[in-house]
Design an enzyme around this catalytic site. Structure first.
Site, PDB file in Angstrom:
ATOM      1  N   HIS A   8      38.465  33.092  37.339  1.00  0.00           N
ATOM      2  CA  HIS A   8      39.848  33.290  37.793  1.00  0.00           C
ATOM      3  C   HIS A   8      40.007  32.835  39.242  1.00  0.00           C
ATOM      4  O   HIS A   8      39.042  32.850  40.009  1.00  0.00           O
ATOM      5  CB  HIS A   8      40.210  34.780  37.755  1.00  0.00           C
ATOM      6  CG  HIS A   8      40.457  35.334  36.388  1.00  0.00           C
ATOM      7  ND1 HIS A   8      39.811  36.451  35.917  1.00  0.00           N
ATOM      8  CD2 HIS A   8      41.302  34.943  35.397  1.00  0.00           C
ATOM      9  CE1 HIS A   8      40.249  36.728  34.691  1.00  0.00           C
ATOM     10  NE2 HIS A   8      41.147  35.832  34.355  1.00  0.00           N
TER      11      HIS A   8
ATOM     12  N   CYS B 156      39.645  43.313  39.404  1.00  0.00           N
ATOM     13  CA  CYS B 156      39.926  43.435  37.962  1.00  0.00           C
ATOM     14  C   CYS B 156      40.068  44.873  37.506  1.00  0.00           C
ATOM     15  O   CYS B 156      40.675  45.141  36.486  1.00  0.00           O
ATOM     16  CB  CYS B 156      38.800  42.843  37.127  1.00  0.00           C
ATOM     17  SG  CYS B 156      37.819  41.640  37.926  1.00  0.00           S
TER      18      CYS B 156
HETATM   19  C1  CIR Z   1      36.746  38.437  30.942  1.00  0.00           C
HETATM   20  O1  CIR Z   1      36.025  37.436  30.801  1.00  0.00           O
HETATM   21  O2  CIR Z   1      37.938  38.426  30.675  1.00  0.00           O
HETATM   22  C2  CIR Z   1      36.125  39.716  31.448  1.00  0.00           C
HETATM   23  N1  CIR Z   1      34.778  39.799  30.982  1.00  0.00           N
HETATM   24  C3  CIR Z   1      36.168  39.760  32.956  1.00  0.00           C
HETATM   25  C4  CIR Z   1      37.550  39.825  33.500  1.00  0.00           C
HETATM   26  C5  CIR Z   1      37.576  39.842  34.989  1.00  0.00           C
HETATM   27  N2  CIR Z   1      38.911  39.983  35.445  1.00  0.00           N
HETATM   28  C6  CIR Z   1      39.345  39.530  36.623  1.00  0.00           C
HETATM   29  O3  CIR Z   1      38.624  38.843  37.338  1.00  0.00           O
HETATM   30  N3  CIR Z   1      40.607  39.784  36.948  1.00  0.00           N
END
Ligand code: CIR
Length: 260
Positions: free
Chosen positions: A168, A255
């Site tokens: 991201h 997150c």
């Molecule tokens: C994913 O790949 O969607 C999750 N394992 C990690 C999400 C991390 N979210 C973020 O950086 N906002």
């Protein structure tokens, strides 16, 4: 006068579920240990609360292994919230699970209806604009739909670059205050932060870039001493949180909460 980019009265988090071991990851660097993750999550929530904010802790969702990464499900702004449309198919159902909590908190709740996709991890709200990085999870149609919604609330949105191979946009940057950004050198080199004050993560400490400013504190993943020292010297009060288990799933400080 409060600064809505980092002064918050509320946050929403979700406790990790046993299914978290099946969460998405770019690379397998080991199975997350739920007990250690829960302990770190408790520390994270307690730290948010220590600033005086109310934290709404949602229950674990075993059907959605990545559901603790609540940031990707919504964008919270002063005038309203927007439900996202994740680019990861296994995460789409998390949005409907988040909606009731936001409906209680916001009079105006809008949603990205598609066909585009966008995840909260690709969105950085600064004191002057909303920056959105396109990624494998966020496409042009998703960005365009969000731009229309936030224009109604007086925000301008600027599309920026996400370094290749980075999950991201915010994997590589965070807001420290309305005008100050913590970023990796590789992201800053794209020129997307021109006009801002930028503090770089130390070489080899790129994973420290996903931190959050929450009221008087900066929550940073533990284990990045040079970057922590830089922030301390710049006058920020840093709290280090163990991120070893979430890091196995490409997750970090931002997150784990929605902040508003
Ligand atoms: C994913 O790949 O969607 C999750 N394992 C990690 C999400 C991390 N979210 C973020 O950086 N906002």
């Amino acid at each position: 006068m409060t600064d809505p980019t980092y002064e918050f009265t509320r946050a929403i988090t979700r406790r990790p579920a046993p299914s978290v071991i099946d969460g998405l990851r770019a690379q397998d660097i080991g199975t997350p240990d739920l007990a250690r993750m829960q302990k770190a999550h408790d520390h994270y929530v307690a730290t948010l609360k220590s600033t005086g904010a109310e934290v709404i802790e949602l229950p674990p969702l075993d059907a959605y292994p990545d559901a603790l990464f609540v940031e990707d499900t919504a964008l919270c702004l002063p005038k309203g919230a927007v439900l996202m449309r994740p680019g990861a198919p296994s995460r789409m159902g998390e949005v409907a699970e988040m909606a009731p909590a936001l409906r209680v908190c916001y009079a105006e709740l809008r949603e990205i209806t598609g066909p585009g996709h966008i995840e909260g991890g690709d969105i950085l709200v600064t004191g002057r604009e909303i920056l959105v990085g396109r990624s494998d999870r966020t496409d042009a149609a998703g960005v365009a739909e969000l731009a229309d919604i936030v224009a109604d609330w007086g925000h301008t949105l600027r599309e920026v670059f996400t370094p290749p191979g980075v999950l991201h946009f915010k994997t590589d940057c965070s807001l420290l205050d309305g005008e100050t950004i913590l970023a990796t050198e590789r992201l800053d080199a794209s020129g997307c932060f021109e006009g801002y004050r930028v503090i770089h993560t130390a070489p080899g400490e790129e994973a420290a870039a996903n931190s959050i400013r929450f009221n008087n504190l900066v929550l940073m993943p533990a284990g990045f001493p040079k970057t922590a020292e830089t922030l301390d010297k710049a006058g920020f009060e840093v709290v280090e949180i163990d991120n070893s288990e979430c890091a196995k799933l490409d997750g970090g400080m931002s997150c784990l909460s929605l902040r508003f």
